[in-house]
Design an enzyme around this catalytic site. Structure first.
Site, PDB file in Angstrom:
ATOM      1  N   ARG A  18       0.823  -1.216   0.000  1.00 59.15           N
ATOM      2  CA  ARG A  18       0.000   0.000   0.000  1.00 59.15           C
ATOM      3  C   ARG A  18       0.856   1.265   0.000  1.00 59.15           C
ATOM      4  O   ARG A  18       0.425   2.309  -0.485  1.00 59.15           O
ATOM      5  CB  ARG A  18      -0.989  -0.003   1.162  1.00 59.15           C
ATOM      6  CG  ARG A  18      -0.348  -0.093   2.526  1.00 59.15           C
ATOM      7  CD  ARG A  18      -1.415  -0.292   3.588  1.00 59.15           C
ATOM      8  NE  ARG A  18      -0.861  -0.651   4.860  1.00 59.15           N
ATOM      9  CZ  ARG A  18      -1.134  -0.004   6.000  1.00 59.15           C
ATOM     10  NH1 ARG A  18      -1.954   1.029   5.992  1.00 59.15           N
ATOM     11  NH2 ARG A  18      -0.613  -0.407   7.132  1.00 59.15           N
ATOM     12  N   SER A  45      -5.009   4.725   5.285  1.00 53.46           N
ATOM     13  CA  SER A  45      -4.707   3.316   5.031  1.00 53.46           C
ATOM     14  C   SER A  45      -4.183   3.105   3.619  1.00 53.46           C
ATOM     15  O   SER A  45      -3.421   2.183   3.361  1.00 53.46           O
ATOM     16  CB  SER A  45      -5.956   2.455   5.237  1.00 53.46           C
ATOM     17  OG  SER A  45      -6.353   2.497   6.585  1.00 53.46           O
ATOM     18  N   GLU A  66     -19.260   3.185  -0.221  1.00 53.38           N
ATOM     19  CA  GLU A  66     -18.521   2.536  -1.306  1.00 53.38           C
ATOM     20  C   GLU A  66     -19.364   2.375  -2.567  1.00 53.38           C
ATOM     21  O   GLU A  66     -18.851   2.492  -3.680  1.00 53.38           O
ATOM     22  CB  GLU A  66     -18.000   1.177  -0.845  1.00 53.38           C
ATOM     23  CG  GLU A  66     -16.974   1.245   0.283  1.00 53.38           C
ATOM     24  CD  GLU A  66     -17.597   1.358   1.666  1.00 53.38           C
ATOM     25  OE1 GLU A  66     -18.836   1.266   1.780  1.00 53.38           O
ATOM     26  OE2 GLU A  66     -16.852   1.546   2.650  1.00 53.38           O
ATOM     27  N   PHE A  91     -14.340  -4.078   0.768  1.00 56.43           N
ATOM     28  CA  PHE A  91     -15.341  -3.069   0.437  1.00 56.43           C
ATOM     29  C   PHE A  91     -15.207  -2.587  -1.004  1.00 56.43           C
ATOM     30  O   PHE A  91     -16.040  -1.833  -1.488  1.00 56.43           O
ATOM     31  CB  PHE A  91     -15.234  -1.886   1.413  1.00 56.43           C
ATOM     32  CG  PHE A  91     -15.117  -2.326   2.845  1.00 56.43           C
ATOM     33  CD1 PHE A  91     -16.025  -3.231   3.365  1.00 56.43           C
ATOM     34  CD2 PHE A  91     -14.088  -1.881   3.656  1.00 56.43           C
ATOM     35  CE1 PHE A  91     -15.915  -3.673   4.670  1.00 56.43           C
ATOM     36  CE2 PHE A  91     -13.972  -2.310   4.964  1.00 56.43           C
ATOM     37  CZ  PHE A  91     -14.887  -3.214   5.481  1.00 56.43           C
ATOM     38  N   HIS A 117      -5.382  -3.969   1.861  1.00 50.62           N
ATOM     39  CA  HIS A 117      -5.761  -4.855   2.966  1.00 50.62           C
ATOM     40  C   HIS A 117      -6.455  -6.129   2.493  1.00 50.62           C
ATOM     41  O   HIS A 117      -7.415  -6.597   3.094  1.00 50.62           O
ATOM     42  CB  HIS A 117      -6.643  -4.108   3.970  1.00 50.62           C
ATOM     43  CG  HIS A 117      -5.915  -3.026   4.726  1.00 50.62           C
ATOM     44  ND1 HIS A 117      -5.296  -1.975   4.100  1.00 50.62           N
ATOM     45  CD2 HIS A 117      -5.718  -2.845   6.055  1.00 50.62           C
ATOM     46  CE1 HIS A 117      -4.748  -1.177   5.014  1.00 50.62           C
ATOM     47  NE2 HIS A 117      -4.969  -1.686   6.211  1.00 50.62           N
TER      48      HIS A 117
END
Lengths: 323, 298
Positions: A18, A45, A66, A91, A117
């Site tokens: 990430r 994140s 989302e 998501f 993630h």
């Protein structure tokens, strides 16, 4: 021909994929004024701070919505923008599958669905957030490109490749710090697999974070006198069938590894290619029809059978089945 | 840019012809959604023939022009008729509605390359977000165009609508005009019985929208509401027009009931319906075997 040695593949550091995304989207923003970064309340994140600092007018904060993010992305793309959506993989896919199917894939929108993630290595948050079905979901959609880079450097390069790629795409990356071993400036070519080590006894294929695990397993196997053809498959769709079949023709057996359900992902994709073109004994190192749980990333990978030991055992097993 | 028709009488004549097209299209394939198509006929006629700035050739990106997204994609017959009569494609192509190898799919799609369509809709609740996205892009680009989005009233049951409703005022999208086809009916029955929408005006207002209630089957009223909606640039507030309509408007036996939401008239019913609608512009010629030369499979 130069024999590529798997022992030449070494880690040059540790960094999360990430982080590579954050660097990639910032660089993409510099290169192309149409690049838009989006986040559904997870900008930290996804490491978007640098992009937002440099291009505040091209960052879209969606809040925790989302479904709306996927639709807004489709609308931005219709107007000629290149939106990169951003949230966790869970998501980014399962939660919004119909929005992606209708408003993005079927509508042919140039939206890049960027998902952090992914998989077990999300860790302590547990199974609610550890999606292990996303590759399968996304590769089933007609026209969807599916990319799962192997380290932070490659994630950055994949982002840059996606800026120039026209069409919907899914980019899957992860949370934990992870060995970095690809070149910092090695361009990413969508649809191309990479041979990391050349061998003749067995093929190993993997995608995403499991590529490093595969490299570790290959080194163990080589130390046991087994000649391993080691293939990194960061693009799951379109699949580099030529490279896969070339390797299977050489070795006649294979192990496929991924941080994903055994169903639906790279294991199925490669098994399909083999079944159709060159039926080959094969073993699979993936999550076997199970949800994950809370824990540290490496502990989880071990418990669910996704470490180098399991790959070595799978390799030894499939070698016995080889004719 | 396409020339605009200012005369209300002429717009009404177009709408009457569009209603004939709708009945004939759904009749010939014994499927499709006449009810909502008929309640939105004035809306689409007003948008495409009078209100919206549209380039002569279809531009997917809608740069410096207006764009329309039909979130309630099931009312495709009214959209196809209006697009064809506005010159987006040949009128004869209406014959191919819902048939194999057609660009006129049951629900509108970009997938078959039909000019005038910017996104695939029909899975309810999604088109509003897409319209919001284009309105946001237009803001970023300081583009002069407006974005119009229609939704059904039953469609407001979908949660995604309210995600988009929260987002648009936050991002000050005063270039966005949403029109709700408030005919009070959905597939299984009246809204009030299926899932009560309650104080719809109050709901939108509390989300931060400018709310206009108008008669959506009165051409003058809907034209006024839409044109007035285009005067609010700079207010930083999006507009929603709650358009009171009658499902099945214009055909007496279809009016005010959910029975014709997704049901096609048979031959006798078609004739009864057409008898109530003057052939103002000339019917399209129905050709059972029509194939679009532009269809990719053709």
């Amino acid at each position: 021909m130069h024999k590529m040695n798997i022992n030449d593949i070494v880690s040059t550091g540790s960094k999360a994929t990430r982080d590579g995304y954050g660097e990639g989207i910032y660089e993409a923003g510099k290169r192309n004024p149409n690049v838009i970064a989006m986040a559904a309340d997870l900008l930290g994140s996804l490491k978007l701070e640098e992009f937002i600092e440099a291009f505040p007018e091209r960052f879209v904060q969606m809040g925790i919505s989302e479904a709306n993010m996927m639709g807004v992305a489709a609308g931005l793309a219709t107007a000629g923008k290149i939106p990169f959506t951003g949230t966790f993989a869970n998501f980014s896919t399962g939660r919004v599958y119909d929005q992606i199917r209708q408003s993005i894939a079927y509508s042919g929108k140039n939206v890049k669905i960027c998902a952090s993630h992914a998989g077990l290595t999300l860790g302590e948050d547990g199974a609610t957030h550890q999606i292990l079905e996303d590759i399968g979901l996304m590769r089933m959609l007609p026209g969807m490109t599916v990319i799962c880079p192997v380290d932070a450097n490659q994630t950055k390069q994949a982002v840059l490749a996606l800026v120039d790629h026209v069409g919907p795409a899914y980019l899957r990356f992860g949370r934990p710090n992870w060995p970095v071993f690809t070149g910092v400036d090695t361009p990413f070519v969508i649809g191309k697999a990479d041979r990391l080590g050349s061998g003749t006894d067995i093929s190993l294929f993997a995608t995403g974070l499991m590529v490093w695990t595969m490299v570790e397993a290959a080194k163990i196997l080589e130390s046991q006198g087994i000649s391993v053809d080691v293939i990194s498959v960061p693009t799951i769709k379109p699949l580099d069938e030529g490279m896969i079949l070339d390797s299977l023709a050489k070795t006649g057996c294979a192990v496929v590894c991924e941080e994903h359900q055994l169903n639906g992902g790279l294991c199925d994709a490669i098994a399909h290619v083999a079944a159709k073109n060159n039926p080959t004994p094969m073993e699979f190192v993936a999550v076997n029809d199970s949800f994950g749980e809370s824990g540290k990333p490496l502990d989880l990978l071990k418990k669910y059978g996704l470490d180098a030991d399991h790959i070595v055992r799978a390799a030894q097993s499939v070698l016995k089945r080889k004719k | 840019m396409k020339e605009k028709i200012t005369d209300i009488g002429e717009l009404k004549r177009i709408a009457t012809q569009v209603r004939r097209d709708i009945l004939r299209m759904v009749h010939y394939v014994s499927s499709g959604h006449p009810g909502g198509s008929l309640s939105c006929t004035e809306l689409l006629t007003a948008l495409y023939f009078r209100v919206m700035d549209q380039s002569d050739d279809f531009d997917m990106t809608a740069k410096n022009q207006d764009a329309f997204f039909m979130s309630n994609g099931h009312i495709s017959p009214v959209l196809y008729s209006v697009l064809a009569r506005r010159g987006y494609f040949h009128l004869d192509e209406l014959s191919s509605f819902r048939k194999l190898n057609s660009r006129l799919q049951g629900h509108p799609t970009t997938h078959e390359g039909l000019p005038g369509i910017r996104v695939s809709t029909g899975s309810l609740g999604q088109g509003l977000s897409v319209g919001v996205g284009m309105a946001l892009a237009k803001k970023m680009d300081r583009d002069s165009g407006f974005v119009f989005v229609s939704t059904g009233d039953g469609e407001l049951d979908e949660g995604q609508i309210w995600e988009a409703a929260l987002f648009a005022p936050h991002h000050k999208l005063d270039n966005l005009i949403v029109i709700v086809d408030w005919n009070g009916q959905q597939i299984d029955g009246p809204n009030d019985k299926i899932l009560n929408l309650g104080d719809l005006e109050g709901k939108w207002r509390s989300f931060g929208w400018r709310v206009v209630v108008t008669d959506g089957n009165d051409m003058e009223s809907i034209v006024r509401a839409l044109e007035e909606g285009k005067t609010h640039r700079g207010t930083e507030i999006p507009t929603v027009i709650l358009m009171r309509t009658v499902m099945g408007q214009g055909v007496d036996f279809m009016m005010g009931t959910n029975a014709w939401h997704g049901k096609a008239p048979n031959k006798e019913q078609l004739e009864r319906g057409l008898a109530q609608l003057e052939e103002t512009l000339g019917d399209y010629v129905y050709d059972e075997n029509y194939q679009s030369p532009q269809h990719k499979h053709a």
